[in-house]
Design a protein around this motif. Structure first.
Motif, PDB file in Angstrom:
ATOM      1  N   HIS A 103       0.814  -1.211   0.000  1.00  0.00           N
ATOM      2  CA  HIS A 103       0.000   0.000   0.000  1.00  0.00           C
ATOM      3  C   HIS A 103       0.856   1.273   0.000  1.00  0.00           C
ATOM      4  O   HIS A 103       0.326   2.373   0.168  1.00  0.00           O
ATOM      5  N   GLY A 104       2.158   1.080  -0.165  1.00  0.00           N
ATOM      6  CA  GLY A 104       3.044   2.229  -0.274  1.00  0.00           C
ATOM      7  C   GLY A 104       3.344   2.503  -1.733  1.00  0.00           C
ATOM      8  O   GLY A 104       2.533   3.085  -2.454  1.00  0.00           O
ATOM      9  N   LYS A 105       4.524   2.044  -2.164  1.00  0.00           N
ATOM     10  CA  LYS A 105       4.926   2.182  -3.564  1.00  0.00           C
ATOM     11  C   LYS A 105       4.886   3.653  -3.999  1.00  0.00           C
ATOM     12  O   LYS A 105       4.776   4.564  -3.198  1.00  0.00           O
ATOM     13  N   TYR A 106       4.972   3.866  -5.302  1.00  0.00           N
ATOM     14  CA  TYR A 106       5.013   5.233  -5.802  1.00  0.00           C
ATOM     15  C   TYR A 106       3.660   5.933  -5.695  1.00  0.00           C
ATOM     16  O   TYR A 106       3.569   7.163  -5.617  1.00  0.00           O
ATOM     17  N   GLU A 107       2.549   5.137  -5.671  1.00  0.00           N
ATOM     18  CA  GLU A 107       1.233   5.764  -5.580  1.00  0.00           C
ATOM     19  C   GLU A 107       1.067   6.543  -4.275  1.00  0.00           C
ATOM     20  O   GLU A 107       0.430   7.595  -4.255  1.00  0.00           O
ATOM     21  N   ALA A 108       1.637   6.014  -3.168  1.00  0.00           N
ATOM     22  CA  ALA A 108       1.541   6.724  -1.890  1.00  0.00           C
ATOM     23  C   ALA A 108       2.310   8.033  -1.949  1.00  0.00           C
ATOM     24  O   ALA A 108       1.857   9.066  -1.439  1.00  0.00           O
ATOM     25  N   ALA A 109       3.484   8.005  -2.598  1.00  0.00           N
ATOM     26  CA  ALA A 109       4.283   9.220  -2.737  1.00  0.00           C
ATOM     27  C   ALA A 109       3.571  10.235  -3.622  1.00  0.00           C
ATOM     28  O   ALA A 109       3.585  11.444  -3.341  1.00  0.00           O
ATOM     29  N   VAL A 110       2.947   9.761  -4.678  1.00  0.00           N
ATOM     30  CA  VAL A 110       2.205  10.640  -5.588  1.00  0.00           C
ATOM     31  C   VAL A 110       1.004  11.267  -4.868  1.00  0.00           C
ATOM     32  O   VAL A 110       0.740  12.466  -4.991  1.00  0.00           O
TER      33      VAL A 110
END
Length: 261
Positions: free
Chosen positions: A29-36
């Motif tokens: 549930h992190g990955k780049y989508e969380a950063a975005v």
């Protein structure tokens, strides 16, 4: 978002640390989508701040004295091609990490926004540190630093115990300062009571010697129109000086009665 020549250069700041921190890169549930999503929230809150500074408090919370943003599943899908499930899981993950905060609606409705607040990233790093490639690049300051378990597992992502910058010493020093202040207050109170008792006794001697005018002149010098008996522990410095003057004056006159003008 509809683009034109005025906003075509608009950009958001993507935190590279979030992309590389193991707690985000290794969690489903992190990955780049969380950063975005975090970058999107920060960007929207900056716009809310501009709106507030221009006199509109629509996106300003009086209680917390912070600006917030409203992002719906629809806007996330429209602007970032983020599905509803991805939006929900990343938003929840960012909340668990302590990077954002929000209160879920009692009755969830599609298209109805939830007020979202963002935690300053520098403050978050200070408290939670940065953990990259199995080692601490920045040690956390809190023992309760963010350390999620891997998705559908009990295995913690962070396996290296950090060197936490404990602040207990500051707490101890604060307690010691408070104790010193309390001791000082108690010491002042004892001194005040002793001097006041002795000053009263000496004042009676001035009265019996019919030298009240001399006593009044001394009291006025240190306390103005206020009477000596009205002095409090806050007046200890003046009381101390006044009493010393009283002793000098009384003893001077008693030892040299002929030195009168």
């Amino acid at each position: 978002m509809k683009f034109n020549m005025n906003n075509c250069n608009r950009f958001g700041q993507l935190k590279l640390a979030l992309l590389e921190d193991d707690r985000f890169s290794e969690h489903t549930h992190g990955k780049y989508e969380a950063a975005v999503l975090y970058a999107m929230i920060e960007n929207q809150i900056s716009l809310s701040q501009d709106t507030y500074e221009n006199g509109n408090s629509k996106y300003y919370d009086e209680e917390s004295q912070k600006c917030f943003c409203n992002i719906t599943e629809q806007s996330a899908k429209r602007n970032f091609k983020m599905s509803s499930s991805t939006f929900k899981t990343r938003k929840k993950f960012l909340q668990e990490a302590g990077l954002i905060s929000f209160t879920e609606q009692a009755v969830k409705k599609e298209g109805v926004p939830t007020a979202i607040f963002a935690t300053d990233f520098t403050e978050w790093v200070e408290q939670n540190g940065l953990y990259v490639n199995g080692e601490w690049h920045v040690n956390p300051s809190s023992e309760n630093y963010f350390n999620p378990t891997k998705y559908k597992s009990n295995e913690k992502i962070v396996k290296v115990v950090p060197k936490i910058k404990k602040k207990k010493k500051t707490v101890v020093e604060s307690v010691e300062v408070e104790q010193e202040q309390q001791e000082l207050i108690e010491g002042n109170l004892q001194e005040y009571e002793r001097i006041m008792k002795e000053a009263k006794s000496l004042g009676a001697q001035f009265r019996d010697s019919k030298r009240m005018d001399e006593l009044r002149n001394i009291v006025v010098k240190y306390f103005g129109p206020k009477q000596l008996m009205d002095a409090t522990v806050k007046d200890l410095s003046a009381l101390r000086s006044c009493y010393e003057q009283m002793k000098r004056q009384f003893n001077y006159e008693r030892e040299d009665p002929d030195l009168q003008f």
